[in-house]
Design a protein around this motif. Sequence first.
Motif, PDB file in Angstrom:
ATOM      1  N   SER A  31       0.741  -1.241  -0.118  1.00  0.00           N
ATOM      2  CA  SER A  31       0.183  -0.020  -0.104  1.00  0.00           C
ATOM      3  C   SER A  31       0.886   1.336  -0.166  1.00  0.00           C
ATOM      4  O   SER A  31       0.546   2.391   0.151  1.00  0.00           O
ATOM      5  N   SER A  32       2.091   1.016  -0.301  1.00  0.00           N
ATOM      6  CA  SER A  32       2.860   2.276  -0.261  1.00  0.00           C
ATOM      7  C   SER A  32       2.492   3.491  -1.190  1.00  0.00           C
ATOM      8  O   SER A  32       2.256   2.885  -2.465  1.00  0.00           O
ATOM      9  N   ARG A  33       2.577   4.590  -0.900  1.00  0.00           N
ATOM     10  CA  ARG A  33       2.423   5.733  -1.627  1.00  0.00           C
ATOM     11  C   ARG A  33       3.518   6.451  -2.005  1.00  0.00           C
ATOM     12  O   ARG A  33       3.642   7.402  -3.038  1.00  0.00           O
ATOM     13  N   ARG A  34       4.792   6.238  -1.591  1.00  0.00           N
ATOM     14  CA  ARG A  34       6.178   6.726  -1.798  1.00  0.00           C
ATOM     15  C   ARG A  34       7.045   5.791  -1.681  1.00  0.00           C
ATOM     16  O   ARG A  34       7.110   5.082  -0.387  1.00  0.00           O
ATOM     17  N   TRP A  59       2.653   0.353 -10.716  1.00  0.00           N
ATOM     18  CA  TRP A  59       2.609   0.970  -9.164  1.00  0.00           C
ATOM     19  C   TRP A  59       2.148   2.419  -9.427  1.00  0.00           C
ATOM     20  O   TRP A  59       1.277   3.120  -8.657  1.00  0.00           O
ATOM     21  N   ARG A  62      -1.524   3.833  -9.783  1.00  0.00           N
ATOM     22  CA  ARG A  62      -2.397   3.692  -8.977  1.00  0.00           C
ATOM     23  C   ARG A  62      -2.311   5.260  -8.359  1.00  0.00           C
ATOM     24  O   ARG A  62      -1.161   6.094  -8.611  1.00  0.00           O
ATOM     25  N   GLN A  64      -2.120   8.815  -6.312  1.00  0.00           N
ATOM     26  CA  GLN A  64      -1.248   9.486  -5.343  1.00  0.00           C
ATOM     27  C   GLN A  64       0.319   8.898  -5.181  1.00  0.00           C
ATOM     28  O   GLN A  64       0.884   8.737  -3.849  1.00  0.00           O
ATOM     29  N   ARG A  65       0.804   8.169  -6.033  1.00  0.00           N
ATOM     30  CA  ARG A  65       1.993   7.718  -5.881  1.00  0.00           C
ATOM     31  C   ARG A  65       3.095   8.447  -6.295  1.00  0.00           C
ATOM     32  O   ARG A  65       3.024   9.158  -7.198  1.00  0.00           O
ATOM     33  N   GLN A  66       4.420   8.199  -5.490  1.00  0.00           N
ATOM     34  CA  GLN A  66       5.518   9.072  -5.718  1.00  0.00           C
ATOM     35  C   GLN A  66       6.912   8.232  -5.825  1.00  0.00           C
ATOM     36  O   GLN A  66       6.730   7.698  -4.739  1.00  0.00           O
ATOM     37  N   ASP A 114      10.114   2.865   1.896  1.00  0.00           N
ATOM     38  CA  ASP A 114       8.873   2.962   1.404  1.00  0.00           C
ATOM     39  C   ASP A 114       8.125   3.631   2.903  1.00  0.00           C
ATOM     40  O   ASP A 114       8.751   3.796   3.826  1.00  0.00           O
ATOM     41  N   ASP A 115       6.811   3.834   2.420  1.00  0.00           N
ATOM     42  CA  ASP A 115       6.215   4.497   3.884  1.00  0.00           C
ATOM     43  C   ASP A 115       5.417   3.182   4.450  1.00  0.00           C
ATOM     44  O   ASP A 115       4.482   3.600   5.457  1.00  0.00           O
TER      45      ASP A 115
END
Length: 164
Positions: A31-34, A59, A62, A64-66, A114-115
């Motif tokens: 579920s990492s966004r960054r 990835w 999806r 709001q991914r950075q 990652d977050d």
Amino acid sequence: MSEGGDAPVIDSRASFAAALRWGFRRAAAGSSRRILCVDRDLANWPLDAPDLHDELTAWLKRPQRQLVMLAASFDEVPRCHPRFVAWRRTWSHAVYPFEAPDDLAGHLPTLLLDDAGTLVRLIDDVHWRGRASSDERTALPWREQVDAVLQRAQPAFPANTLGL
């Protein structure tokens, strides 16, 4: 190797590359966004692998991914990773390269974060020794340290160069 697979041991240049691949795979599958990539120049990273581009593409599609990259210099990236440079042009809206300030550039660690607790860290770049883990308590201090550097960093490595 699956998302929940055991963290690899880093004891050679090849195992460092494999650990980075594990980290990217784990971050992209979760579920990492960054994802944060930190290194002096990213020259020894497996950024040119087409299957990595496929994983990152899926990835980044999806919301709001950075992909955030922090380096002392990006001078080696076009020479070492030309396919990555071409791939990045398409994803420049989600790939954020930053150059560390001069006073911090020489002290950048080599890590992928990652977050969600994924951490791949090269401790000894001469003997290629490091650690990989999926423990949030281990990753959090590194993420805070990198975030502090990012606050002083400047955007770098433009996706397109303007010329006359």
